[in-house]
Design a protein around this motif. Structure first.
Motif, PDB file in Angstrom:
ATOM      1  N   ILE A 245       4.740  -3.610   1.887  1.00 24.98           N
ATOM      2  CA  ILE A 245       5.143  -4.039   0.538  1.00 24.98           C
ATOM      3  C   ILE A 245       6.000  -2.969  -0.121  1.00 24.98           C
ATOM      4  N   ALA A 246       5.631  -1.702   0.036  1.00 28.45           N
ATOM      5  CA  ALA A 246       6.444  -0.622  -0.536  1.00 28.45           C
ATOM      6  C   ALA A 246       7.844  -0.616   0.072  1.00 28.45           C
ATOM      7  N   LEU A 247       7.948  -0.856   1.362  1.00 31.48           N
ATOM      8  CA  LEU A 247       9.258  -0.896   2.030  1.00 31.48           C
ATOM      9  C   LEU A 247      10.107  -2.054   1.500  1.00 31.48           C
TER      10      LEU A 247
ATOM     11  N   ALA B  25      10.393   4.046  -0.517  1.00 25.51           N
ATOM     12  CA  ALA B  25       9.045   3.476  -0.431  1.00 25.51           C
ATOM     13  C   ALA B  25       7.995   4.552  -0.707  1.00 25.51           C
ATOM     14  N   GLY B  26       8.225   5.762  -0.226  1.00 22.98           N
ATOM     15  CA  GLY B  26       7.290   6.860  -0.487  1.00 22.98           C
ATOM     16  C   GLY B  26       7.181   7.176  -1.965  1.00 22.98           C
ATOM     17  N   VAL B  27       8.315   7.188  -2.645  1.00 22.11           N
ATOM     18  CA  VAL B  27       8.295   7.444  -4.091  1.00 22.11           C
ATOM     19  C   VAL B  27       7.609   6.290  -4.816  1.00 22.11           C
ATOM     20  N   LEU B  28       7.891   5.063  -4.394  1.00 26.20           N
ATOM     21  CA  LEU B  28       7.228   3.909  -5.012  1.00 26.20           C
ATOM     22  C   LEU B  28       5.717   3.970  -4.823  1.00 26.20           C
ATOM     23  N   LEU B  29       5.266   4.356  -3.638  1.00 28.42           N
ATOM     24  CA  LEU B  29       3.826   4.490  -3.404  1.00 28.42           C
ATOM     25  C   LEU B  29       3.224   5.555  -4.309  1.00 28.42           C
ATOM     26  N   LYS B  30       3.964   6.614  -4.523  1.00 31.91           N
ATOM     27  CA  LYS B  30       3.477   7.684  -5.394  1.00 31.91           C
ATOM     28  C   LYS B  30       3.444   7.230  -6.854  1.00 31.91           C
ATOM     29  N   GLU B  31       4.512   6.573  -7.310  1.00 31.76           N
ATOM     30  CA  GLU B  31       4.639   6.178  -8.711  1.00 31.76           C
ATOM     31  C   GLU B  31       3.883   4.888  -9.040  1.00 31.76           C
ATOM     32  N   CYS B  32       3.843   3.936  -8.099  1.00 28.16           N
ATOM     33  CA  CYS B  32       3.286   2.597  -8.358  1.00 28.16           C
ATOM     34  C   CYS B  32       2.236   2.225  -7.322  1.00 28.16           C
ATOM     35  N   GLY B  33       1.558   3.199  -6.764  1.00 31.29           N
ATOM     36  CA  GLY B  33       0.604   2.936  -5.690  1.00 31.29           C
ATOM     37  C   GLY B  33      -0.478   1.948  -6.063  1.00 31.29           C
ATOM     38  N   GLN B  34      -0.985   2.034  -7.296  1.00 32.04           N
ATOM     39  CA  GLN B  34      -2.050   1.137  -7.717  1.00 32.04           C
ATOM     40  C   GLN B  34      -1.557  -0.315  -7.775  1.00 32.04           C
ATOM     41  N   ILE B  35      -0.355  -0.522  -8.290  1.00 33.88           N
ATOM     42  CA  ILE B  35       0.215  -1.871  -8.353  1.00 33.88           C
ATOM     43  C   ILE B  35       0.408  -2.422  -6.941  1.00 33.88           C
ATOM     44  N   ILE B  36       0.919  -1.587  -6.044  1.00 28.34           N
ATOM     45  CA  ILE B  36       1.156  -2.023  -4.666  1.00 28.34           C
ATOM     46  C   ILE B  36      -0.155  -2.362  -3.967  1.00 28.34           C
ATOM     47  N   ARG B  37      -1.193  -1.552  -4.173  1.00 26.10           N
ATOM     48  CA  ARG B  37      -2.492  -1.840  -3.553  1.00 26.10           C
ATOM     49  C   ARG B  37      -3.092  -3.136  -4.112  1.00 26.10           C
ATOM     50  N   ARG B  38      -2.875  -3.404  -5.402  1.00 23.35           N
ATOM     51  CA  ARG B  38      -3.349  -4.667  -5.990  1.00 23.35           C
ATOM     52  C   ARG B  38      -2.595  -5.861  -5.394  1.00 23.35           C
ATOM     53  N   LEU B  39      -1.304  -5.685  -5.148  1.00 21.26           N
ATOM     54  CA  LEU B  39      -0.535  -6.749  -4.489  1.00 21.26           C
ATOM     55  C   LEU B  39      -1.091  -7.036  -3.101  1.00 21.26           C
ATOM     56  N   VAL B  40      -1.384  -5.979  -2.341  1.00 29.10           N
ATOM     57  CA  VAL B  40      -1.949  -6.152  -0.996  1.00 29.10           C
ATOM     58  C   VAL B  40      -3.274  -6.901  -1.089  1.00 29.10           C
TER      59      VAL B  40
ATOM     60  N   ILE C 298       2.749 -13.542  -5.808  1.00 24.77           N
ATOM     61  CA  ILE C 298       2.303 -12.837  -7.012  1.00 24.77           C
ATOM     62  C   ILE C 298       3.523 -12.235  -7.682  1.00 24.77           C
ATOM     63  N   ASN C 299       3.601 -12.423  -8.983  1.00 26.85           N
ATOM     64  CA  ASN C 299       4.700 -11.855  -9.763  1.00 26.85           C
ATOM     65  C   ASN C 299       4.298 -10.453 -10.234  1.00 26.85           C
ATOM     66  N   VAL C 300       5.227  -9.530 -10.156  1.00 28.28           N
ATOM     67  CA  VAL C 300       4.979  -8.164 -10.622  1.00 28.28           C
ATOM     68  C   VAL C 300       6.222  -7.670 -11.357  1.00 28.28           C
ATOM     69  N   THR C 301       5.994  -6.868 -12.379  1.00 30.71           N
ATOM     70  CA  THR C 301       7.107  -6.282 -13.124  1.00 30.71           C
ATOM     71  C   THR C 301       7.021  -4.769 -12.994  1.00 30.71           C
TER      72      THR C 301
END
Length: 186
Positions: free
Chosen positions: A48-50, A117-132, A148-151
């Protein structure tokens, strides 16, 4: 950035990890444009981060095209994320003068996608894990598309450059409005 993340559960239909489609905001509608990210196979934080990184890079590329020459007209972007090649796709828009459809190849190196993707995981990791977690839930109704919609707001160093032209345009309008106001009073 408004993004609809969808899961395609039959990965044998596509050799790519993900598809990213981005369309411009309609002129007669108040809602913002939305990117559509389709993940193929079992969703993971990395996949998802990729895919989200590809969406961010599409917008960065559009900003780069706009600053390289004239203002970039509204464009449609399509990018496939390949495991060995990175992001490969195209962007298309209608030329304002000739009315012809203009297309450009869009390529995003795999190394850049992994870095973003690494920066996104660092900055938005919680959102990405919720998407998963949301996309992986077993109790989706039969026949329902998992989506799922995300902003995502401006992320320092990544998506902020995509929002900068809008901020500078607003600043220019404010400045022009102030100049017009000052000259009217004299």
């Amino acid at each position: 950035m408004d993004i609809l993340v969808m899961l395609e559960e039959n990965p044998e239909h596509s050799p790519v990890l993900a598809h990213v489609n981005s369309v411009p905001q309609p002129l007669d509608v108040e809602r913002p444009s939305r990117d559509i990210v389709t993940i193929y196979g079992e969703p993971t934080a990395g996949s998802i981060a990729l895919a989200l990184a590809a969406a961010v890079e599409i917008h960065r590329n559009a900003v780069g095209l706009a600053t390289a020459g004239a203002a970039m007209p509204p464009a449609v972007h399509h990018l496939g994320v390949w495991p060995e090649r990175g992001g490969v796709g195209d962007t298309a828009w209608r030329d304002a003068i000739s009315g012809e459809l203009v297309t450009r190849t869009l390529e995003v190196p795999l190394e850049l996608l992994h870095a973003t993707a690494g920066v996104l995981l660092k900055e938005c990791g919680q959102i990405i894990r919720r998407l998963v977690a949301g996309l992986s839930m077993p109790d989706w109704p039969d026949g329902a598309r998992r989506a799922i919609n995300v902003t995502l707001g401006p992320i320092v160093g990544i998506s902020a450059p995509a929002f900068r032209p809008m901020e500078s345009a607003v600043d220019a309008w404010r400045e022009a409005d102030g100049l017009a106001f000052d000259s009217e009073g004299d």
